[in-house]
Design a protein around this motif. Structure first.
Motif: not given
Length: 152
Positions: A68-88
C-alpha cells in the motif's frame, strides 16, 4: 491526470532520474497539500496533526493489500507537517528531503519504480484535488494567487 503522471514518470525513468525527480515531485505535492490544509484549519498545528492522524487511520484501514502507498504517503505528509513552520517558500531543507527520501525510496521496488512512484504521487494529487474541489470562486482566486506567488 493518471496518464500525464505516468508519461512524466516514464520519461524520468528513461532519463535515469526517476528516483530523484519523483522524490522532488512527491515533496512538492505534499508541501502544497499541507500548506492548503494548514490554511483551511485556521493555521492551527494541533488541528493539522489531528487531521493527519485521522486521515492516516482511514488510509491504513482502507489499504490492506500487500504494497500500500497510502501509509508511505501519510508518513511523508507528516514529515512535511512537522517541518512546515520553518519551511521556506522555495525547496525544502536537505534534512526534510532526507527524512522524506527514507520511506519513499524504501517503497520503490526494483523493476516497478514507475508504478510505485505513481502510487505515491497520485494520492497526494487526488487528496489535494478533493480539498480544492470544494473551493468557491473567491477561495479559488486566493489559492491561485498564493500558488502564483510561491512559484515565482
Amino acid at each position: 491526470m493518471y496518464d500525464s503522471l505516468t508519461a512524466a514518470l516514464k520519461c524520468w525513468h528513461a532519463a535515469d532520474c526517476l528516483r530523484e525527480d519523483s522524490l522532488l515531485l512527491t515533496e512538492w505535492l505534499a508541501c502544497e497539500l499541507i500548506a492548503y490544509l494548514y490554511q483551511q484549519l485556521g493555521q492551527d498545528r494541533d488541528r493539522l496533526e489531528a487531521w493527519l492522524r485521522d486521515h492516516g487511520d482511514q488510509v491504513s484501514q482502507a489499504q490492506q493489500h500487500a504494497h500500500p502507498a497510502g501509509p508511505t504517503t501519510v508518513e511523508i505528509m507528516s514529515v512535511v507537517a512537522e517541518d512546515f513552520a520553518a519551511r521556506p517558500a522555495g525547496p525544502g531543507s536537505q534534512t526534510r528531503l532526507l527524512r522524506i527520501a527514507a520511506p519513499y525510496l524504501l517503497y520503490l521496488r526494483e523493476g516497478q519504480e514507475v508504478e510505485d512512484a505513481r502510487e505515491v504521487a497520485l494520492p497526494l494529487a487526488l487528496w489535494a484535488g478533493q480539498q480544492l474541489g470544494g473551493a468557491d470562486g473567491p477561495r479559488r482566486r486566493r489559492i491561485k494567487s498564493c500558488t502564483d506567488t510561491r512559484t515565482r
